[in-house]
Design a protein around this motif. Sequence first.
Motif, PDB file in Angstrom:
ATOM      1  N   THR A  21      -0.727  -8.078  -0.677  1.00  0.00           N
ATOM      2  CA  THR A  21      -0.603  -7.719  -2.089  1.00  0.00           C
ATOM      3  C   THR A  21       0.807  -7.929  -2.609  1.00  0.00           C
ATOM      4  N   VAL A  22       1.803  -7.721  -1.750  1.00  0.00           N
ATOM      5  CA  VAL A  22       3.193  -7.878  -2.180  1.00  0.00           C
ATOM      6  C   VAL A  22       3.452  -9.287  -2.710  1.00  0.00           C
ATOM      7  N   ALA A  23       2.911 -10.299  -2.058  1.00  0.00           N
ATOM      8  CA  ALA A  23       3.125 -11.677  -2.508  1.00  0.00           C
ATOM      9  C   ALA A  23       2.452 -11.923  -3.854  1.00  0.00           C
ATOM     10  N   ILE A  24       1.259 -11.358  -4.023  1.00  0.00           N
ATOM     11  CA  ILE A  24       0.516 -11.536  -5.273  1.00  0.00           C
ATOM     12  C   ILE A  24       1.235 -10.844  -6.427  1.00  0.00           C
ATOM     13  N   MET A  25       1.633  -9.588  -6.207  1.00  0.00           N
ATOM     14  CA  MET A  25       2.225  -8.804  -7.282  1.00  0.00           C
ATOM     15  C   MET A  25       3.607  -9.320  -7.680  1.00  0.00           C
ATOM     16  N   GLU A  26       4.429  -9.680  -6.704  1.00  0.00           N
ATOM     17  CA  GLU A  26       5.765 -10.163  -7.059  1.00  0.00           C
ATOM     18  C   GLU A  26       5.685 -11.495  -7.801  1.00  0.00           C
ATOM     19  N   ALA A  27       4.715 -12.333  -7.446  1.00  0.00           N
ATOM     20  CA  ALA A  27       4.517 -13.580  -8.185  1.00  0.00           C
ATOM     21  C   ALA A  27       4.064 -13.291  -9.614  1.00  0.00           C
ATOM     22  N   ALA A  28       3.193 -12.287  -9.765  1.00  0.00           N
ATOM     23  CA  ALA A  28       2.714 -11.924 -11.103  1.00  0.00           C
ATOM     24  C   ALA A  28       3.840 -11.345 -11.956  1.00  0.00           C
ATOM     25  N   TYR A  29       4.665 -10.487 -11.356  1.00  0.00           N
ATOM     26  CA  TYR A  29       5.796  -9.924 -12.099  1.00  0.00           C
ATOM     27  C   TYR A  29       6.743 -11.031 -12.565  1.00  0.00           C
ATOM     28  N   ALA A  30       7.040 -11.962 -11.662  1.00  0.00           N
ATOM     29  CA  ALA A  30       7.950 -13.056 -12.009  1.00  0.00           C
ATOM     30  C   ALA A  30       7.371 -13.910 -13.128  1.00  0.00           C
ATOM     31  N   ASP A  31       6.074 -14.190 -13.043  1.00  0.00           N
ATOM     32  CA  ASP A  31       5.427 -15.023 -14.057  1.00  0.00           C
ATOM     33  C   ASP A  31       5.448 -14.343 -15.424  1.00  0.00           C
ATOM     34  N   ALA A  32       5.361 -12.997 -15.419  1.00  0.00           N
ATOM     35  CA  ALA A  32       5.366 -12.245 -16.679  1.00  0.00           C
ATOM     36  C   ALA A  32       6.777 -11.920 -17.162  1.00  0.00           C
ATOM     37  N   GLY A  33       7.781 -12.315 -16.384  1.00  0.00           N
ATOM     38  CA  GLY A  33       9.157 -12.056 -16.777  1.00  0.00           C
ATOM     39  C   GLY A  33       9.560 -10.598 -16.653  1.00  0.00           C
ATOM     40  N   LEU A  34       8.922  -9.868 -15.732  1.00  0.00           N
ATOM     41  CA  LEU A  34       9.202  -8.445 -15.552  1.00  0.00           C
ATOM     42  C   LEU A  34      10.190  -8.233 -14.410  1.00  0.00           C
ATOM     43  N   ASP A  35      11.156  -7.362 -14.628  1.00  0.00           N
ATOM     44  CA  ASP A  35      12.133  -7.027 -13.588  1.00  0.00           C
ATOM     45  C   ASP A  35      11.581  -5.865 -12.765  1.00  0.00           C
ATOM     46  N   VAL A  36      10.571  -6.175 -11.959  1.00  0.00           N
ATOM     47  CA  VAL A  36       9.867  -5.169 -11.163  1.00  0.00           C
ATOM     48  C   VAL A  36       9.727  -5.698  -9.742  1.00  0.00           C
ATOM     49  N   ARG A  37       9.901  -4.820  -8.781  1.00  0.00           N
ATOM     50  CA  ARG A  37       9.716  -5.181  -7.378  1.00  0.00           C
ATOM     51  C   ARG A  37       8.508  -4.450  -6.806  1.00  0.00           C
ATOM     52  N   TYR A  38       7.893  -5.052  -5.788  1.00  0.00           N
ATOM     53  CA  TYR A  38       6.732  -4.466  -5.109  1.00  0.00           C
ATOM     54  C   TYR A  38       7.072  -4.376  -3.626  1.00  0.00           C
ATOM     55  N   ILE A  39       6.960  -3.175  -3.058  1.00  0.00           N
ATOM     56  CA  ILE A  39       7.405  -2.935  -1.686  1.00  0.00           C
ATOM     57  C   ILE A  39       6.232  -2.456  -0.835  1.00  0.00           C
ATOM     58  N   ASN A  40       5.931  -3.186   0.227  1.00  0.00           N
ATOM     59  CA  ASN A  40       4.942  -2.720   1.200  1.00  0.00           C
ATOM     60  C   ASN A  40       5.572  -1.635   2.061  1.00  0.00           C
ATOM     61  N   CYS A  41       4.901  -0.489   2.174  1.00  0.00           N
ATOM     62  CA  CYS A  41       5.435   0.627   2.947  1.00  0.00           C
ATOM     63  C   CYS A  41       4.453   1.036   4.041  1.00  0.00           C
ATOM     64  N   GLU A  42       4.941   1.125   5.266  1.00  0.00           N
ATOM     65  CA  GLU A  42       4.135   1.612   6.390  1.00  0.00           C
ATOM     66  C   GLU A  42       4.136   3.137   6.336  1.00  0.00           C
ATOM     67  N   VAL A  43       2.994   3.717   5.972  1.00  0.00           N
ATOM     68  CA  VAL A  43       2.902   5.167   5.788  1.00  0.00           C
ATOM     69  C   VAL A  43       1.750   5.702   6.638  1.00  0.00           C
ATOM     70  N   PRO A  44       2.042   6.383   7.746  1.00  0.00           N
ATOM     71  CA  PRO A  44       0.972   6.987   8.544  1.00  0.00           C
ATOM     72  C   PRO A  44       0.371   8.174   7.801  1.00  0.00           C
ATOM     73  N   PRO A  45      -0.844   8.564   8.140  1.00  0.00           N
ATOM     74  CA  PRO A  45      -1.519   9.642   7.400  1.00  0.00           C
ATOM     75  C   PRO A  45      -0.705  10.920   7.275  1.00  0.00           C
ATOM     76  N   GLU A  46      -0.013  11.302   8.334  1.00  0.00           N
ATOM     77  CA  GLU A  46       0.717  12.570   8.307  1.00  0.00           C
ATOM     78  C   GLU A  46       1.971  12.526   7.426  1.00  0.00           C
ATOM     79  N   ARG A  47       2.356  11.334   6.940  1.00  0.00           N
ATOM     80  CA  ARG A  47       3.543  11.217   6.086  1.00  0.00           C
ATOM     81  C   ARG A  47       3.193  10.832   4.646  1.00  0.00           C
TER      82      ARG A  47
END
Length: 227
Positions: A21-47
């Motif tokens: 999803t990170v590749a899709i979203m960052e490409a979409a943000y760039a195409d729309a001219g938005l200064d937004v970043r998308y970060i994949n986060c490893e989050v286990p259930p307990e956190r």
Amino acid sequence: MPGFLADLTGSFATSAAQNPTVAIMEAAYADAGLDVRYINCEVPPERLGDAVRGAIGMGWLGFNCSIPHKIAILDYLDELAPSAAIIGAVNCVINDNGRLTGENTDGQGFVNALRTLIDPAGKRIVVLGAGGAARAIAVESALAGATHIEIVNRTVARGEELADLVASRTPSSASFTAWAGTYAVPGGTDVLVNATSIGFFPSTDTPDVDFSTVGPGMVVADVVANP
């Protein structure tokens, strides 16, 4: 004026490394001219709670939830969109100054994609699984006019609960079949959906289905994108 502080969005999942999803979203943000970043986060259930509080604290615009957080995230939300309330699972959270609203776009996206091949209205659909993605697909397909939804799952209580949900909260009828051994697809099925995590990278497993029972003209869909 231009600065160096981008708005933040992202995804909470386990495992996060295989989430494209990170590749899709960052490409979409760039195409729309938005200064937004998308970060994949490893989050286990307990956190998960820590991750949610961190996103609020850092002023994230919102975040996606993937496996295994789509149901657990409900405990941290202030509000649910109407379809998400029926589904009982969320994959998209909007942060409005610390107030979190949960949406579910999984089922909507599935139905939109399905309509490029077949209209779900009047169709009989079999859904393998009863987790977050399965709930979204089953409910949205029913709301789109499917006449019957069959839920197939190994955990009986979870599968029965989803079938009851579809039957009681949507216009569609629904039934549950316990997945014990190789599953034979019933005659008259129009759409078969694998909404389990079977085959999720790096696994190459396939669902235990008798594929000889997949008839001509039946649409087969898989929520696992495993190249």
